[in-house]
Design an enzyme around this catalytic site. Structure first.
Site, PDB file in Angstrom:
ATOM      1  N   MET A  23     -90.383   4.146  -0.744  1.00 27.04           N
ATOM      2  CA  MET A  23     -89.503   4.952   0.109  1.00 27.04           C
ATOM      3  C   MET A  23     -89.843   6.432  -0.067  1.00 27.04           C
ATOM      4  SD  MET A  23     -85.891   2.991   0.307  1.00 27.04           S
ATOM      5  CE  MET A  23     -85.293   3.443  -1.312  1.00 27.04           C
ATOM      6  N   GLY A  24     -91.047   6.701  -0.547  1.00 24.88           N
ATOM      7  CA  GLY A  24     -91.455   8.092  -0.728  1.00 24.88           C
ATOM      8  C   GLY A  24     -90.906   8.677  -2.012  1.00 24.88           C
ATOM      9  N   LEU A  26     -92.650  10.097  -4.182  1.00 25.44           N
ATOM     10  CA  LEU A  26     -93.576   9.448  -5.122  1.00 25.44           C
ATOM     11  C   LEU A  26     -93.668  10.218  -6.445  1.00 25.44           C
ATOM     12  CD1 LEU A  26     -96.566   8.366  -2.815  1.00 25.44           C
ATOM     13  CD2 LEU A  26     -94.383   7.226  -3.203  1.00 25.44           C
ATOM     14  N   HIS A  30     -95.108   5.429  -9.082  1.00 25.64           N
ATOM     15  CA  HIS A  30     -95.744   4.917  -7.858  1.00 25.64           C
ATOM     16  C   HIS A  30     -97.266   5.007  -7.972  1.00 25.64           C
ATOM     17  CE1 HIS A  30     -91.783   6.350  -6.188  1.00 25.64           C
ATOM     18  NE2 HIS A  30     -91.823   5.129  -5.700  1.00 25.64           N
ATOM     19  N   GLN A  54     -80.766  -0.609   3.374  1.00 22.12           N
ATOM     20  CA  GLN A  54     -80.510  -0.965   1.975  1.00 22.12           C
ATOM     21  C   GLN A  54     -79.604   0.039   1.262  1.00 22.12           C
ATOM     22  OE1 GLN A  54     -84.895  -0.758   1.092  1.00 22.12           O
ATOM     23  NE2 GLN A  54     -84.197  -0.021  -0.899  1.00 22.12           N
ATOM     24  N   LYS A 141     -89.280  -2.133 -12.570  1.00 24.22           N
ATOM     25  CA  LYS A 141     -88.054  -1.358 -12.787  1.00 24.22           C
ATOM     26  C   LYS A 141     -86.896  -1.938 -11.979  1.00 24.22           C
ATOM     27  CE  LYS A 141     -85.899   3.018 -12.611  1.00 24.22           C
ATOM     28  NZ  LYS A 141     -85.200   2.766 -11.348  1.00 24.22           N
ATOM     29  N   ASP A 142     -87.180  -2.305 -10.730  1.00 23.59           N
ATOM     30  CA  ASP A 142     -86.165  -2.970  -9.895  1.00 23.59           C
ATOM     31  C   ASP A 142     -86.370  -4.474 -10.061  1.00 23.59           C
ATOM     32  OD1 ASP A 142     -84.950  -0.602  -8.525  1.00 23.59           O
ATOM     33  OD2 ASP A 142     -87.030  -0.313  -7.977  1.00 23.59           O
ATOM     34  N   GLN A 145     -84.774  -6.880  -7.580  1.00 29.40           N
ATOM     35  CA  GLN A 145     -85.483  -6.786  -6.292  1.00 29.40           C
ATOM     36  C   GLN A 145     -86.780  -7.605  -6.350  1.00 29.40           C
ATOM     37  OE1 GLN A 145     -86.132  -3.019  -3.983  1.00 29.40           O
ATOM     38  NE2 GLN A 145     -88.105  -3.002  -4.956  1.00 29.40           N
ATOM     39  N   ARG A 179     -84.797   9.009  -8.186  1.00 32.43           N
ATOM     40  CA  ARG A 179     -83.448   9.603  -8.318  1.00 32.43           C
ATOM     41  C   ARG A 179     -83.345  10.582  -9.487  1.00 32.43           C
ATOM     42  NH1 ARG A 179     -81.713   4.459  -6.473  1.00 32.43           N
ATOM     43  NH2 ARG A 179     -80.515   4.646  -4.557  1.00 32.43           N
TER      44      ARG A 179
END
Ligand code: PAF
Length: 262
Positions: A23-24, A26, A30, A54, A141-142, A145, A179
């Site tokens: 989602m950018g 970066l 990433h 989401q 990390k997710d 997901q 974040r």
């Protein structure tokens, strides 16, 4: 020179082996996914799309960092062949056929973020359909997901290999996340309590460490079975501690396989 692809018509003219969906915003985390992708092929596509589906919290969506210029440079430096930046209409051209995330999608992250995983799976499936990679790479990390994407690929018989990439941490242990830039200096320090707690060997000790940081609000802490994503039992082969919570309103999550180094 990394190619910038802005439309699905341009995308259709290219072929890529590995997709790194993002989602950018970066960062080095990433970049590690892109470098891992380059070990598998020199046709690596990075997608950048902030997926409104989401984000159950509109404020979180509005505050999501948007840094396209810097993202392009970071993607190129890590070895991306091309960066696909679709429009909302490219991804959702008409009525949206949402993919449901099932029972596990309602637990942990899903319990706090209504519809989050359905939104993730819907966009990931659309990106897979548009880009048709052989391999797609997601960060551990997710972890929930990652579990749900693997489950979707299996259930829908999608011929794509899902590769899990390890979490990249700052030197002090904080898991890299887009974040993190929203944390102020004090918040950044408080956030370290999560990785410190993950170093413990029991859930009780993890709770005890987390409780020492008043600026951290716990959402959940659990030791799950990696094969089922349900609470681990004595029979679980691989167990993983998962933690999520907030520091100054910024949602943070992290995890560690039990027995593995942080
Ligand atoms: O992990 C992310 O950045 C996003 O959830 C993903 C997989 C790119 C889907 O929007």
């Amino acid at each position: 020179m990394t190619l910038l692809i802005k439309s699905i018509d341009d995308l259709a003219r290219q072929k890529f082996d590995v997709l790194v969906p993002t989602m950018g915003a970066l960062h080095a985390g990433h970049q590690s996914l892109i470098k891992l992708a380059r070990q598998r092929s020199d046709r690596v596509l990075v997608s950048i799309f902030i997926n409104p589906l989401q984000f159950e919290n509109k404020d979180d969506l509005a505050k999501y960092p948007k840094t396209l210029e810097a993202d392009l440079k970071l993607a190129e430096a890590a070895g991306a062949t091309a960066v696909f930046v679709p429009s909302y209409e490219d991804i959702y051209p008409g009525e949206i056929n949402r993919i449901e995330a099932g029972e596990i999608g309602d637990l942990y992250e899903g319990a706090s973020r209504d519809g989050h995983f359905s939104g993730v799976l819907t966009v990931v499936k659309r990106l897979f359909d548009l880009t048709k990679p052989k391999i797609a790479i997601f960060c551990e990390k997710d972890f929930q997901q990652l579990f749900l994407i693997k489950q979707m690929v299996k259930e829908l018989n999608i011929p794509i290999e899902i590769v899990a990439a390890p979490i990249i941490r700052e030197i002090d242990g904080l898991a890299m996340s887009s974040r993190n830039v929203r944390l102020d200096i004090a918040g950044r320090k408080s956030a370290l309590i999560i990785s410190q707690a993950l170093k413990e060997n029991t859930i009780e000790d993890m709770h005890a460490v987390l409780a020492t940081e008043p600026a951290f609000t716990l959402d959940y802490l659990e030791i799950i079975d990696e094969d089922t994503f349900l609470p681990a039992s004595e029979n679980s082969k691989n167990k993983r501690a998962i933690i999520a919570g907030w520091v100054n309103g910024v949602r943070l999550l992290d995890n560690r396989r039990m027995g593995a180094a942080l």
